[in-house]
Structure formats: C-alpha cells, structure tokens
Design a protein around this motif. Structure first.
Motif, mmCIF file in Angstrom:
data_model
loop_
_atom_site.group_PDB
_atom_site.id
_atom_site.type_symbol
_atom_site.label_atom_id
_atom_site.label_comp_id
_atom_site.label_asym_id
_atom_site.label_seq_id
_atom_site.Cartn_x
_atom_site.Cartn_y
_atom_site.Cartn_z
ATOM 1 N N ARG A 187 0.801 -1.225 0.000
ATOM 2 C CA ARG A 187 0.000 0.000 0.000
ATOM 3 C C ARG A 187 0.839 1.283 0.000
ATOM 4 O O ARG A 187 0.403 2.328 0.478
ATOM 5 C CB ARG A 187 -0.992 0.006 1.164
ATOM 6 N N GLN A 188 2.026 1.215 -0.575
ATOM 7 C CA GLN A 188 2.818 2.422 -0.811
ATOM 8 C C GLN A 188 2.520 2.865 -2.247
ATOM 9 O O GLN A 188 3.368 2.759 -3.136
ATOM 10 C CB GLN A 188 4.300 2.126 -0.606
ATOM 11 N N PHE A 189 1.284 3.358 -2.450
ATOM 12 C CA PHE A 189 0.808 3.605 -3.806
ATOM 13 C C PHE A 189 1.573 4.724 -4.515
ATOM 14 O O PHE A 189 1.792 4.655 -5.729
ATOM 15 C CB PHE A 189 -0.687 3.937 -3.796
ATOM 16 N N LYS A 190 1.953 5.757 -3.797
ATOM 17 C CA LYS A 190 2.656 6.890 -4.420
ATOM 18 C C LYS A 190 3.983 6.434 -5.010
ATOM 19 O O LYS A 190 4.278 6.701 -6.184
ATOM 20 C CB LYS A 190 2.882 7.988 -3.373
ATOM 21 N N THR A 191 4.777 5.745 -4.202
ATOM 22 C CA THR A 191 6.081 5.254 -4.667
ATOM 23 C C THR A 191 5.900 4.216 -5.770
ATOM 24 O O THR A 191 6.582 4.253 -6.797
ATOM 25 C CB THR A 191 6.869 4.626 -3.502
ATOM 26 N N GLY A 192 4.981 3.282 -5.547
ATOM 27 C CA GLY A 192 4.739 2.238 -6.536
ATOM 28 C C GLY A 192 4.267 2.801 -7.866
ATOM 29 O O GLY A 192 4.720 2.370 -8.940
ATOM 30 N N GLY A 193 3.368 3.778 -7.803
ATOM 31 C CA GLY A 193 2.858 4.390 -9.029
ATOM 32 C C GLY A 193 3.948 5.087 -9.827
ATOM 33 O O GLY A 193 3.985 5.002 -11.065
ATOM 34 N N GLU A 194 4.842 5.792 -9.138
ATOM 35 C CA GLU A 194 5.962 6.474 -9.804
ATOM 36 C C GLU A 194 6.861 5.467 -10.514
ATOM 37 O O GLU A 194 7.304 5.691 -11.642
ATOM 38 C CB GLU A 194 6.777 7.276 -8.782
ATOM 39 N N LEU A 195 7.146 4.347 -9.842
ATOM 40 C CA LEU A 195 8.008 3.323 -10.440
ATOM 41 C C LEU A 195 7.363 2.719 -11.684
ATOM 42 O O LEU A 195 8.032 2.504 -12.698
ATOM 43 C CB LEU A 195 8.301 2.220 -9.408
ATOM 44 N N LEU A 196 6.062 2.453 -11.625
ATOM 45 C CA LEU A 196 5.375 1.897 -12.788
ATOM 46 C C LEU A 196 5.337 2.906 -13.935
ATOM 47 O O LEU A 196 5.518 2.531 -15.102
ATOM 48 C CB LEU A 196 3.950 1.475 -12.424
ATOM 49 N N LEU A 197 5.113 4.170 -13.621
ATOM 50 C CA LEU A 197 5.116 5.206 -14.661
ATOM 51 C C LEU A 197 6.472 5.304 -15.337
ATOM 52 O O LEU A 197 6.568 5.438 -16.559
ATOM 53 C CB LEU A 197 4.750 6.568 -14.055
ATOM 54 N N ASP A 198 7.539 5.238 -14.539
ATOM 55 C CA ASP A 198 8.895 5.311 -15.090
ATOM 56 C C ASP A 198 9.181 4.153 -16.041
ATOM 57 O O ASP A 198 9.945 4.299 -16.997
ATOM 58 C CB ASP A 198 9.936 5.305 -13.959
ATOM 59 N N ALA A 199 8.573 2.997 -15.754
ATOM 60 C CA ALA A 199 8.834 1.798 -16.569
ATOM 61 C C ALA A 199 7.842 1.644 -17.722
ATOM 62 O O ALA A 199 7.977 0.715 -18.522
ATOM 63 C CB ALA A 199 8.792 0.558 -15.679
ATOM 64 N N LEU A 200 6.887 2.557 -17.832
ATOM 65 C CA LEU A 200 5.787 2.385 -18.785
ATOM 66 C C LEU A 200 6.284 2.292 -20.226
ATOM 67 O O LEU A 200 5.845 1.418 -20.990
ATOM 68 C CB LEU A 200 4.795 3.549 -18.643
ATOM 69 N N SER A 201 7.195 3.161 -20.606
ATOM 70 C CA SER A 201 7.643 3.197 -22.004
ATOM 71 C C SER A 201 8.712 2.159 -22.309
ATOM 72 O O SER A 201 9.078 1.971 -23.474
ATOM 73 C CB SER A 201 8.170 4.602 -22.344
ATOM 74 N N THR A 218 -0.932 0.453 -13.802
ATOM 75 C CA THR A 218 -0.332 1.801 -13.805
ATOM 76 C C THR A 218 -1.418 2.873 -13.795
ATOM 77 O O THR A 218 -1.328 3.867 -13.069
ATOM 78 C CB THR A 218 0.581 1.975 -15.041
ATOM 79 N N ILE A 219 -2.459 2.677 -14.589
ATOM 80 C CA ILE A 219 -3.565 3.645 -14.651
ATOM 81 C C ILE A 219 -4.315 3.689 -13.323
ATOM 82 O O ILE A 219 -4.592 4.765 -12.776
ATOM 83 C CB ILE A 219 -4.537 3.280 -15.801
ATOM 84 N N ILE A 220 -4.648 2.519 -12.793
ATOM 85 C CA ILE A 220 -5.444 2.445 -11.556
ATOM 86 C C ILE A 220 -4.725 3.144 -10.404
ATOM 87 O O ILE A 220 -5.325 3.955 -9.678
ATOM 88 C CB ILE A 220 -5.733 0.974 -11.202
ATOM 89 N N ILE A 221 -3.448 2.863 -10.232
ATOM 90 C CA ILE A 221 -2.699 3.428 -9.098
ATOM 91 C C ILE A 221 -2.462 4.915 -9.280
ATOM 92 O O ILE A 221 -2.672 5.716 -8.360
ATOM 93 C CB ILE A 221 -1.362 2.682 -8.910
ATOM 94 N N ASN A 222 -2.059 5.322 -10.482
ATOM 95 C CA ASN A 222 -1.712 6.730 -10.690
ATOM 96 C C ASN A 222 -2.926 7.639 -10.802
ATOM 97 O O ASN A 222 -2.805 8.849 -10.588
ATOM 98 C CB ASN A 222 -0.805 6.868 -11.913
ATOM 99 N N ALA A 223 -4.093 7.079 -11.103
ATOM 100 C CA ALA A 223 -5.318 7.887 -11.065
ATOM 101 C C ALA A 223 -5.536 8.439 -9.662
ATOM 102 O O ALA A 223 -6.049 9.548 -9.481
ATOM 103 C CB ALA A 223 -6.513 7.043 -11.498
ATOM 104 N N LEU A 224 -5.118 7.672 -8.664
ATOM 105 C CA LEU A 224 -5.282 8.089 -7.272
ATOM 106 C C LEU A 224 -4.176 9.013 -6.802
ATOM 107 O O LEU A 224 -4.418 9.950 -6.046
ATOM 108 C CB LEU A 224 -5.337 6.846 -6.374
ATOM 109 N N THR A 225 -2.947 8.785 -7.262
ATOM 110 C CA THR A 225 -1.797 9.462 -6.652
ATOM 111 C C THR A 225 -1.306 10.696 -7.399
ATOM 112 O O THR A 225 -0.682 11.565 -6.796
ATOM 113 C CB THR A 225 -0.621 8.475 -6.517
ATOM 114 N N LEU A 226 -1.577 10.793 -8.705
ATOM 115 C CA LEU A 226 -1.064 11.937 -9.461
ATOM 116 C C LEU A 226 -1.913 13.188 -9.244
ATOM 117 O O LEU A 226 -3.132 13.114 -9.085
ATOM 118 C CB LEU A 226 -1.048 11.622 -10.961
ATOM 119 N N LYS A 227 -1.265 14.353 -9.257
ATOM 120 C CA LYS A 227 -1.994 15.617 -9.243
ATOM 121 C C LYS A 227 -2.707 15.784 -10.585
ATOM 122 O O LYS A 227 -2.311 15.192 -11.592
ATOM 123 C CB LYS A 227 -1.031 16.777 -9.005
#
Length: 384
Positions: A187-201, A218-227
């Motif tokens: 449940r460290q969604f902020k950190t996890g979401g950033e890592l998945l975004l970095d690896a997306l491409s 990646t979409i599910i987690i970052n929908a919650l954590t991104l500004k």
C-alpha cells in the motif's frame, strides 16, 4: 545485451488459485480452474499441485500426481548427475550453469523450500553480475508466487546492489517493475505508481505480468496518486496508455471523468472498477476498500476546492447520489480530518475551510512533539 529471463515460476497460477478460493468470485471460477490445472500440468508442478489440492481449489488426481512426481524426480536426478560431473571435471562456469539449471527446475515445479535453497546456493557460486541479478529477481518472483513478503524484502536490496554495481539498462527497468509491484502490495501507492510510470515506455518484465495488465495497474494506481495536471500530462496522453485504453474502456472512463470533473460518471466507473478489477485481483483485492474511499475523498476534494460553499443538493446532483449518502460520506471524512469543510444541516450547505499551510505545519509539530515527549517519559521510567 541481457540474457532472456526465464518466466518461472508461472505467476498467473496464484491469481487463478486466488479466484478459486474466493467465494465471491464464483462467476470466474470455471475458467480459473481450467487454467490453473493446465498450467500445473504444463510445468509438471507436483509440489504445487499438492499445495493447491490441500487447499481444496482442485480435486486430487492421484494418478496425475504420481506421474508428475516421477517426472520431477527423474529430471532432478539428471541435473544432480550433471552437477556432480561438473564439480569433478569442469570449471567454475560449468558448475554455476549446473547449479542454476537445478535451481530453475525446482522453481518451475513450485517446490518452494528446495527452490529457495538452490537459488541461494546458485547465487553464491555464480561469478557473473548479470546472472546474479537474474537469480535475485527469480527469488523475488518466488516471493510474489507464494505471497512471501519476507523473501521479497530480503532479495530486493540484493538486486538493487547488484544493479548499482553494473546492471544493464534492461535489468534496471525490470527492477523498477518488481519494486513497483512490491510497493503496491504494501500500500505504498505513491512510490509504486511512480516506479510503474517510469517503466511504462520501457516495459519488458513479461515474466511478472502481461503488458495490458501492467498498463491497467499503472492507470489504476496513478489515477489516485497523481496531481490533476500530471494526470493529463503523464498518464492520459501517454502513447502507451492511449494504445491500450480501447481494450480497457472502464479505465478510460475512470481517468477521463476524474480529469474532466464528471463526478457522477466517475462514481459509476469506480463502482464498476471495484467489481471488475479490484476485488478479483490478488494484488489489489486487500486494498479495495482503501482505494475506493481515497478516490471518493479525491473527488470530493477536487470539487470542493473550487467553491467557498455548496448546497448538499448540488453536491448530490454532481455525484449522482442521494443527499443522505453525501451527508454520511462527508461527515465521516470531515471527522477523520480528510476533508476541510463544515456541514450546515439547518441550511443544507457545505462550507469549505482552507487551513493555512503555517497552521497545518504548526499542528503537525505540536502532534509530533507530544508523541516525542510521551516516548521520552516512557523511556525515562524504564531507565530510572
């Protein structure tokens, strides 16, 4: 160039097992039962078959089990003979290859204890940095497969250390996905979401999950954590997301309605997401209530920050729910300090209260100071 990662153990199987042992997922169990059985047969996973049948997920076929155990023992005997020959007549590299082959066999068939022991031995005896990284990643996958958080946390730092010593581009990017999945699992969604975004491409870690499932997560987690501004720039307009969204329409509805402030449609999409993605997922199911609650708070906050006051009726209309539901939800979130507003029940109005940053910092210091003083007092009683 990195060696190809062997996709062992098969990480789709624990998801099928989760589906079979979860009563509320009965509508998915026929396909899960078939896929789990076929996966076990394909890799001749006798030890894992024993585990699965003991949990009641599959019926025990004694003849199949005996056949798989016989095959497992025969293959292990060959590998032991090859290892003995390498130790007697060959060099360090051949011994390392024999140890890795033996460890990978035990990993493939789902023999957890012996697989972990064999992989650790192979790690100790393997000189090449790339191969050592791959073994550390295999140990992490064993942790994911069996839900062993200790095994994951023990080997993630090893993999990071090896990669810092000279890991290639491909393995660095794979490790981001491994770390991201682990962060999400705790449940460290902020950190996890950033890592998945970095690896997306640069995603190549198909030994962990399929590409579509990775993008969906990646979409599910970052929908919650991104500004909100980053949601558009980094997620909604990302080519990788755009290419997959036609196959995952509910996720498009989630992020687009959140960004476009269509809150009634967002709540419908969130309810659908809960039933179709969150609850059926072995990774996300434990966090479903948390995720849904935080998304509701995010939506309420996003609407309220644009106004000094709103009527309960207009709020309920915006979210497509009853006034009673809005009143209940807001009361709960306000009491927990998650929303900065007050409800005037007499006039049916919600008034926003924006605490200054200095006041918030002051309150935080006071709270932390109280905790520290209490800790010091308890420690002084122990010492004196």
């Amino acid at each position: 160039m990195a060696e190809e990662i062997i996709p062992i153990p098969n990480l789709s199987l624990p998801q099928h097992l989760f589906t079979l042992i979860t009563p509320s997922l009965e509508h998915l169990q026929d396909n899960a039962r078939k896929d789990l059985f076929e996966g076990i047969k394909a890799d001749k996973m006798a030890p894992y078959y024993r585990l699965v049948t003991s949990a009641g997920a599959l019926a025990l076929d004694s003849e199949l089990l005996e056949s798989m155990e016989k095959d497992n023992e025969g293959e292990l005997k060959k590998l032991d003979e090859r290892l003995a020959e390498a130790e007697k007549q060959e060099g360090e590299s051949e011994i390392s290859d024999a140890l890795k082959a033996r460890a990978n066999h035990l990993t493939r068939i789902g023999d957890k204890e012996r697989a972990v022991t064999a992989q650790i031995l192979a790690l100790e005896k393997t000189p090449g940095l790339g191969s050592r990284i791959d073994i550390a990643l295999t140990l992490i996958r064993l942790g994911f497969f069996f839900g062993d958080n200790g095994l994951i946390t023990e080997n993630l730092p090893k993999a990071e250390k090896f990669i810092e010593e000279g890991g290639d581009w491909d393995r660095r990017n794979r490790l981001k996905v491994y770390r991201g999945l682990h962060m999400i699992s705790i449940r460290q969604f902020k950190t996890g979401g950033e890592l998945l975004l970095d690896a997306l491409s640069t995603f190549t870690a198909t030994e962990l999950t399929t590409y579509n499932d990775f993008v969906a997560l990646t979409i599910i987690i970052n929908a919650l954590t991104l500004k909100r501004v980053d949601l558009k720039k980094r997620l909604i307009t990302a080519p990788e997301v755009i290419s997959v969204l036609p196959e995952l329409p509910i996720l498009g509805e989630l992020v687009n309605n959140l960004y476009d402030c269509h809150y009634a449609k967002l709540f419908v999409a969130l309810a659908t997401l809960e039933q179709t993605y969150l609850l059926p997922s072995r990774l996300l199911s434990p966090h479903t209530r948390y995720y849904v609650r935080e998304m509701r708070i995010l939506a309420f906050s996003q609407l309220l920050e644009s106004y000094r006051s709103l009527t309960l009726e207009s709020l309920s209309g915006a979210f497509g729910v009853s006034v009673e539901f809005v009143d209940s939800e807001l009361s709960r979130f306000i009491a927990n300090g998650r929303l900065h507003c007050t409800i005037d029940k007499v006039h049916g109005i919600v008034e926003t209260t924006r605490p200054s940053l200095k006041n918030a910092q002051y309150e935080k210091v006071i709270k932390q100071g109280d905790v520290l003083l209490n800790s010091i007092q308890r420690l002084s009683k122990v010492l004196y």
